[in-house]
Design an enzyme around this catalytic site. Structure first.
Site, PDB file in Angstrom:
ATOM      1  N   SER A 294       2.306   5.539  -2.513  1.00  0.00           N
ATOM      2  CA  SER A 294       3.468   4.974  -2.607  1.00  0.00           C
ATOM      3  C   SER A 294       4.304   6.286  -3.204  1.00  0.00           C
ATOM      4  O   SER A 294       5.153   6.569  -2.143  1.00  0.00           O
ATOM      5  CB  SER A 294       3.397   3.903  -2.623  1.00  0.00           C
ATOM      6  OG  SER A 294       3.528   3.807  -4.332  1.00  0.00           O
TER       7      SER A 294
ATOM      8  N   ALA B 274       0.279  -1.265   0.013  1.00  0.00           N
ATOM      9  CA  ALA B 274       0.361   0.119  -0.025  1.00  0.00           C
ATOM     10  C   ALA B 274       0.879   1.374   0.055  1.00  0.00           C
ATOM     11  O   ALA B 274       1.849   1.348  -0.690  1.00  0.00           O
ATOM     12  CB  ALA B 274      -0.943  -0.210   1.190  1.00  0.00           C
ATOM     13  N   CYS B 275       0.766   2.344   0.463  1.00  0.00           N
ATOM     14  CA  CYS B 275       1.366   3.839   0.924  1.00  0.00           C
ATOM     15  C   CYS B 275       2.512   3.665   1.235  1.00  0.00           C
ATOM     16  O   CYS B 275       3.344   4.479   0.659  1.00  0.00           O
ATOM     17  CB  CYS B 275       0.554   4.486   1.843  1.00  0.00           C
ATOM     18  SG  CYS B 275      -1.153   5.270   1.511  1.00  0.00           S
ATOM     19  N   SER B 276       3.084   1.996   1.731  1.00  0.00           N
ATOM     20  CA  SER B 276       4.568   2.236   1.812  1.00  0.00           C
ATOM     21  C   SER B 276       5.572   1.443   0.730  1.00  0.00           C
ATOM     22  O   SER B 276       6.244   1.223   1.229  1.00  0.00           O
ATOM     23  CB  SER B 276       4.872   1.603   3.271  1.00  0.00           C
ATOM     24  OG  SER B 276       3.887   1.591   4.242  1.00  0.00           O
TER      25      SER B 276
END
Ligand code: CO8
Length: 370
Positions: free
Chosen positions: A331, A155-157
């Site tokens: 990300s 996901a965002c990381s």
């Protein structure tokens, strides 16, 4: 053991943007249409009216003013409110590969390299356009790169986890040059008909070029740290088992879902503690950091984390935000901030790239300019 250095980055910014006012006008027209169509049910109390969205709320709650998108077609149509991306033939490049290659090419050009110099491609993003073959392998072919390629989804990381993976492989000697590519077409996954989240995301692609350190100009990767802790507060239930369900109707939870207030409260202490622990493990006081390039989800969140990490209000420019123009690009956010706000720093400057999001996941990368 070898060391890794970030020698270039690249950002592909889509050609179209949507302002808050345009987005809110389309959403409110959609709400009016829904409410008119369900007037009798609303009167009978069997249908909750769709409330209007507001630009003032969006700016105050998130700091977002506009977002870039791969198309405006469909998103601003009140009878639709989702983008129209035509299907592509199997032999045509996928959308994610196409924009990922543009970001990657920018990074390669800046470093004076070609695709053939690369022996690892990671496509690190929150969604993959298809299950297989891997997007990364398609990008590898389009760039003419060698070696190996694989997809990563955190996901965002995803980008910071990708940087750690690539840096580890460079340190171990299994690869020499890696591209961590994050094409984020969030517009295809966002629920534009939900006023709680319709303003949050934007499209973009970023690329980070890492090389075995041989004294080149760039940012030495001093240390990386990634961590996860399970939470259902940001979730998407789409997946390969979906076609096996008896109820095949388009369900809301097949797109982005979050309990934003809980995320806000739970992620802040997680990220602040993560960064503090990472700095302590590296014997670096926060005063050694010249800049923080944080995940770009919410301005208030970033203000809070910056203050917590530095122990004071960040000076202007010490913790640059790009979310006002790009919105949350999952990300890619912290990488866009790094790309746009790092070249002015002097040699020897130390900074921290940090992303956080669904999972929960947190990734931090401490870098020093050569
Ligand atoms: N206009 C007007 N009013 C609104 C709107 C709107 N658009 N939306 C909500 N409201 C109302 C609510 O209904 C509520 O009303 P009431 O008080 O009467 O119930 C009131 O405004 C306050 O609503 P919230 O409590 O929801 O507002 P917040 O102040 O919490 O702000 C935010 C909402 C901005 C979402 C905030 O909670 C936030 O930023 N949270 C953190 C979110 C975050 O960081 N999430 C990470 C997600 S990204 C990620 O992990 C990657 C996922 C994979 C990528 C997916 C790609 C698509």
């Amino acid at each position: 053991m070898y060391q890794a250095v970030i020698t270039a980055t690249g950002v592909f910014t889509p050609p179209f943007s949507i302002s808050n006012d345009e987005l809110v006008a389309a959403f409110n027209a959609y709400a009016d249409l829904q409410n008119a169509a369900h007037a009798e049910d609303i009167a009978a109390g069997t249908f909750d009216p769709v409330p209007h969205s507001s630009t003032d709320f969006i700016v105050a709650a998130s700091g977002i003013h506009s977002r870039f998108v791969m198309t405006r077609d469909g998103i601003l149509d009140p009878t639709r409110l989702y983008p129209r991306y035509p299907e592509r033939a199997d032999d045509d490049p996928s959308m994610m590969a196409e924009i990922g290659v543009q970001a990657a090419q920018q990074a390669l050009d800046r470093a004076g390299l070609t695709g053939g110099d690369i022996d690892l491609i990671l496509c690190a993003a929150s969604n993959m356009e298809r299950a297989y073959p891997a997007m990364a392998v398609e990008i590898q072919a389009l760039l003419g790169a060698g070696g190996l390629a694989f997809d990563m989804n955190v996901a965002c990381s995803s980008a910071t986890f990708g940087i750690q993976t690539a840096a580890d492989m460079i340190r171990a000697g299994s690869v020499q040059r890696a591209l961590v590519i994050s094409p984020e077409i969030t517009s295809g996954h966002l629920e534009w008909r939900d006023r709680d989240c319709h303003f949050i995301f934007g499209d973009v692609a970023t690329a980070v070029l890492l090389e075995r350190d041989s004294g080149q100009d760039g940012w030495q990767v001093l240390s990386t740290r990634c961590a996860t802790k399970f939470s259902n507060n940001i979730r998407n239930n789409n997946g390969f088992l979906r076609p096996t369900r008896d109820a095949m109707e388009d369900r809301r939870d097949m797109r982005f879902m979050q309990n934003g207030r809980k995320v806000f409260k739970e992620v802040l202490p997680l990220v602040s503690a993560h960064i503090a622990d990472h700095l302590e493990a590296e014997s670096l006081p926060s005063s050694a950091l010249s800049r923080l390039w944080l995940h770009q989800a919410n301005k208030t969140m970033n203000d809070y984390i910056g203050k917590k990490v530095l122990g004071r209000d960040p000076e202007p420019g010490e913790q640059p935000n790009i979310l006002q123009d790009y919105a949350n690009t999952s990300s890619a956010g912290s990488i866009i901030a790094f790309d746009k706000y790092s070249s002015d720093l002097p040699g020897g400057a130390t900074g921290l790239i940090c992303s956080f999001g669904a999972g929960y996941s947190v990734g931090s990368v401490i870098v020093r300019k050569r």
